[in-house]
Design an enzyme around this catalytic site. Structure first.
Site, PDB file in Angstrom:
ATOM      1  N   TYR A 108       0.831  -1.213   0.000  1.00 41.40           N
ATOM      2  CA  TYR A 108       0.000   0.000   0.000  1.00 41.40           C
ATOM      3  C   TYR A 108       0.868   1.267   0.000  1.00 41.40           C
ATOM      4  O   TYR A 108       1.887   1.334   0.690  1.00 41.40           O
ATOM      5  CB  TYR A 108      -0.943   0.013   1.211  1.00 41.40           C
ATOM      6  CG  TYR A 108      -2.135  -0.915   1.045  1.00 41.40           C
ATOM      7  CD1 TYR A 108      -2.396  -1.571  -0.153  1.00 41.40           C
ATOM      8  CD2 TYR A 108      -3.005  -1.153   2.103  1.00 41.40           C
ATOM      9  CE1 TYR A 108      -3.473  -2.419  -0.304  1.00 41.40           C
ATOM     10  CE2 TYR A 108      -4.101  -2.009   1.966  1.00 41.40           C
ATOM     11  CZ  TYR A 108      -4.318  -2.636   0.756  1.00 41.40           C
ATOM     12  OH  TYR A 108      -5.394  -3.479   0.616  1.00 41.40           O
TER      13      TYR A 108
ATOM     14  N   SER B 169     -11.775   5.856   3.506  1.00 38.64           N
ATOM     15  CA  SER B 169     -11.729   7.309   3.536  1.00 38.64           C
ATOM     16  C   SER B 169     -10.783   7.811   4.630  1.00 38.64           C
ATOM     17  O   SER B 169     -10.626   7.167   5.670  1.00 38.64           O
ATOM     18  CB  SER B 169     -13.145   7.856   3.804  1.00 38.64           C
ATOM     19  OG  SER B 169     -13.101   9.263   3.921  1.00 38.64           O
TER      20      SER B 169
ATOM     21  N   GLY C  17     -15.187   1.791  -4.323  1.00 38.01           N
ATOM     22  CA  GLY C  17     -13.966   2.591  -4.462  1.00 38.01           C
ATOM     23  C   GLY C  17     -14.273   4.077  -4.566  1.00 38.01           C
ATOM     24  O   GLY C  17     -13.447   4.861  -5.010  1.00 38.01           O
ATOM     25  N   GLY C  18     -15.471   4.469  -4.136  1.00 37.32           N
ATOM     26  CA  GLY C  18     -15.885   5.883  -4.183  1.00 37.32           C
ATOM     27  C   GLY C  18     -16.807   6.179  -5.362  1.00 37.32           C
ATOM     28  O   GLY C  18     -17.415   7.249  -5.430  1.00 37.32           O
TER      29      GLY C  18
ATOM     30  N   LEU D  20     -19.681   5.221  -5.995  1.00 38.77           N
ATOM     31  CA  LEU D  20     -21.080   5.481  -5.620  1.00 38.77           C
ATOM     32  C   LEU D  20     -21.325   6.980  -5.456  1.00 38.77           C
ATOM     33  O   LEU D  20     -22.464   7.431  -5.531  1.00 38.77           O
ATOM     34  CB  LEU D  20     -21.422   4.773  -4.296  1.00 38.77           C
ATOM     35  CG  LEU D  20     -21.772   3.283  -4.386  1.00 38.77           C
ATOM     36  CD1 LEU D  20     -22.082   2.733  -3.000  1.00 38.77           C
ATOM     37  CD2 LEU D  20     -22.969   3.062  -5.315  1.00 38.77           C
TER      38      LEU D  20
HETATM   39  N1  NAP Z   1      -7.697  -7.081  -0.609  1.00 37.86           N
HETATM   40  C1  NAP Z   1      -7.692  -6.311  -1.674  1.00 37.86           C
HETATM   41  O1  NAP Z   1      -7.370  -6.733  -2.788  1.00 37.86           O
HETATM   42  C2  NAP Z   1      -8.076  -4.865  -1.505  1.00 37.86           C
HETATM   43  C3  NAP Z   1      -8.237  -4.050  -2.640  1.00 37.86           C
HETATM   44  C4  NAP Z   1      -8.616  -2.711  -2.447  1.00 37.86           C
HETATM   45  C5  NAP Z   1      -8.791  -2.220  -1.162  1.00 37.86           C
HETATM   46  N2  NAP Z   1      -8.595  -3.036  -0.084  1.00 37.86           N
HETATM   47  C6  NAP Z   1      -8.808  -2.535   1.301  1.00 37.86           C
HETATM   48  O2  NAP Z   1     -10.129  -2.006   1.362  1.00 37.86           O
HETATM   49  C7  NAP Z   1     -10.075  -0.672   1.888  1.00 37.86           C
HETATM   50  C8  NAP Z   1     -11.207   0.124   1.320  1.00 37.86           C
HETATM   51  O3  NAP Z   1     -11.154   0.163  -0.116  1.00 37.86           O
HETATM   52  P1  NAP Z   1     -11.579   1.478  -0.883  1.00 37.86           P
HETATM   53  O4  NAP Z   1     -10.700   2.607  -0.453  1.00 37.86           O
HETATM   54  O5  NAP Z   1     -11.655   1.181  -2.331  1.00 37.86           O
HETATM   55  O6  NAP Z   1     -13.045   1.709  -0.216  1.00 37.86           O
HETATM   56  P2  NAP Z   1     -14.304   2.543  -0.606  1.00 37.86           P
HETATM   57  O7  NAP Z   1     -14.929   2.920   0.706  1.00 37.86           O
HETATM   58  O8  NAP Z   1     -15.156   1.803  -1.575  1.00 37.86           O
HETATM   59  O9  NAP Z   1     -13.756   3.845  -1.342  1.00 37.86           O
HETATM   60  C9  NAP Z   1     -13.123   4.856  -0.637  1.00 37.86           C
HETATM   61  C10 NAP Z   1     -13.040   6.062  -1.539  1.00 37.86           C
HETATM   62  O10 NAP Z   1     -14.355   6.576  -1.670  1.00 37.86           O
HETATM   63  C11 NAP Z   1     -14.314   7.983  -1.475  1.00 37.86           C
HETATM   64  N3  NAP Z   1     -15.610   8.470  -0.988  1.00 37.86           N
HETATM   65  C12 NAP Z   1     -16.403   9.333  -1.646  1.00 37.86           C
HETATM   66  N4  NAP Z   1     -17.510   9.588  -0.964  1.00 37.86           N
HETATM   67  C13 NAP Z   1     -17.460   8.857   0.160  1.00 37.86           C
HETATM   68  C14 NAP Z   1     -18.333   8.697   1.269  1.00 37.86           C
HETATM   69  N5  NAP Z   1     -19.492   9.337   1.360  1.00 37.86           N
HETATM   70  N6  NAP Z   1     -17.961   7.868   2.245  1.00 37.86           N
HETATM   71  C15 NAP Z   1     -16.781   7.202   2.166  1.00 37.86           C
HETATM   72  N7  NAP Z   1     -15.915   7.316   1.135  1.00 37.86           N
HETATM   73  C16 NAP Z   1     -16.244   8.139   0.139  1.00 37.86           C
HETATM   74  C17 NAP Z   1     -13.185   8.184  -0.490  1.00 37.86           C
HETATM   75  O11 NAP Z   1     -12.707   9.503  -0.612  1.00 37.86           O
HETATM   76  P3  NAP Z   1     -12.552  10.445   0.687  1.00 37.86           P
HETATM   77  O12 NAP Z   1     -11.286  10.012   1.378  1.00 37.86           O
HETATM   78  O13 NAP Z   1     -12.487  11.801   0.112  1.00 37.86           O
HETATM   79  O14 NAP Z   1     -13.738  10.229   1.564  1.00 37.86           O
HETATM   80  C18 NAP Z   1     -12.172   7.167  -0.976  1.00 37.86           C
HETATM   81  O15 NAP Z   1     -11.381   7.698  -2.017  1.00 37.86           O
HETATM   82  C19 NAP Z   1      -8.668  -0.179   1.510  1.00 37.86           C
HETATM   83  O16 NAP Z   1      -8.215   0.865   2.348  1.00 37.86           O
HETATM   84  C20 NAP Z   1      -7.861  -1.427   1.728  1.00 37.86           C
HETATM   85  O17 NAP Z   1      -7.565  -1.565   3.115  1.00 37.86           O
HETATM   86  C21 NAP Z   1      -8.257  -4.353  -0.242  1.00 37.86           C
END
Ligand code: NAP
Length: 309
Positions: free
Chosen positions: A62, A274, A221-222, A224
């Site tokens: 990461y 986030s 991944g945001g 939505l």
């Molecule tokens: N095992 C795997 O292969 C794998 C792959 C990917 C991720 N992961 C893990 O999963 C975690 C989450 O993944 P993800 O970051 O893709 O999750 P996510 O919650 O689907 O997306 C987060 C993104 O959405 C944005 N966002 C926009 N509006 C939002 C709202 N109302 N509430 C929350 N977020 C909002 C966030 O920006 P803001 O910061 O501006 O809110 C951030 O950039 C990662 O940190 C990692 O630990 C694992």
């Protein structure tokens, strides 16, 4: 609706003989992007704990191999936090990176030597003595289940890692490795924009084995919420229903999207992505609400673009 106390955020044992984690897990994939000072990272971690988010998700790769180090700097400033969190990390992907000049091509490595070296490196980077859970990040076509089990056994015996799991594994890949060593989770992508694990056997297997899946990109991944995704027909359909339910239930759309996942009978844990505390609060709030079956299916139908048969 706002929250400040942790009493409502449940912790569950994620597998028979597995660790106990918070239902909402602090995902730190994007930590380097948040450009927080070490003190701001400490404050962010403390606010997560205040909400009852006690489990952290990391991976060696990461932030181009920097995220674990950034977390370690914060834990050095506030050592008491080490004992208040459970730590998850991953290994098995080798990226092309200035931080790893020896890598000639992006590839997977699930050899015994790499699993052990990567786990030890994660401990050093995060400045902790033990991982609660180590995951194999992606299935490797060359994975040798006996060799991997041997690496897990060695890390467990030395006290460096308590439990083991996988990520992005198909049910048959999961069963292969689980036949050699007890696995406590499969961390997979699931959201209103990605329904596959509901229907491809992944969550069926979790439920059969009483293993709680960990869910990544639970908010697509945001996508939505992100303006750049607004032309995608699936996004449009899901947003429309989310916004109607948000008004009807007086809940943030992100809370509803996460509740939709949390109420699956396999007892998923959702990972946040986030760097905003308000987003963590909305995620924590999701543990408080169960959607009616009609609401749940309205969202499923919007995502699938069809009704059920
Ligand atoms: N095992 C795997 O292969 C794998 C792959 C990917 C991720 N992961 C893990 O999963 C975690 C989450 O993944 P993800 O970051 O893709 O999750 P996510 O919650 O689907 O997306 C987060 C993104 O959405 C944005 N966002 C926009 N509006 C939002 C709202 N109302 N509430 C929350 N977020 C909002 C966030 O920006 P803001 O910061 O501006 O809110 C951030 O950039 C990662 O940190 C990692 O630990 C694992």
């Amino acid at each position: 609706m706002t929250l400040s106390s942790s009493s409502y955020l449940p912790r569950i044992q994620i597998a028979p003989n597995g660790p106990e984690f918070s239902r909402v897990v602090l995902g730190l994939w994007r930590l380097a992007d948040w450009r927080m000072s070490p003190q701001e990272r400490v404050s962010f971690l403390k606010q997560a704990l205040d909400l009852g988010i006690t489990t952290i998700d990391q991976a060696d790769i990461y932030g181009d191999y920097q995220s674990e180090t950034l977390l370690g700097e914060a834990l050095q400033l506030a050592p008491e936090l080490r004992h208040q969190f459970q730590f998850v990390s991953k290994c098995g992907i080798k990226l092309i990176s200035a931080a790893r000049p020896a890598h000639g091509i992006q590839h997977y490595d699930t050899s015994r030597a790499h699993i052990i070296a990567s786990a030890e490196n994660s401990l050093r980077a995060m400045q902790i003595e033990q991982l609660d859970l180590l995951l194999i990040h992606r299935p490797d076509p060359l994975m040798n289940a006996d060799e991997m089990a041997d690496a897990f056994d060695s890390l467990q015996r030395s006290g460096k890692v308590r439990h083991f799991g996988v990520s992005n594994f198909t049910p048959s890949q999961f069963e292969l490795l689980a036949s050699r060593f007890p696995l406590v989770t499969n961390q997979v992508e699931l959201s209103l924009l990605h329904l596959n694990p509901l229907h491809d056997g992944t969550l069926d297997l979790c439920q059969r084995l009483r293993i709680a899946p960990m869910i990544w990109s639970a908010l697509g991944g945001g996508d939505l919420f992100r303006a750049s995704a607004a032309t995608d027909p699936q996004v449009v359909r899901v947003r429309e229903v989310l916004s109607a339910l948000s008004a009807e239930l007086n809940l943030p759309a992100s809370t509803i999207a996460l509740s939709w996942i949390l109420q699956h009978p396999s007892r998923p844990l959702v990972l946040t992505g986030s760097g905003r505390v308000a987003a963590l609060q909305e995620a924590a709030l999701a543990c408080q609400h169960t959607l009616s079956r009609e609401h749940w299916f309205r969202l499923w139908c919007a995502s699938a673009g069809k009704g059920v048969d």
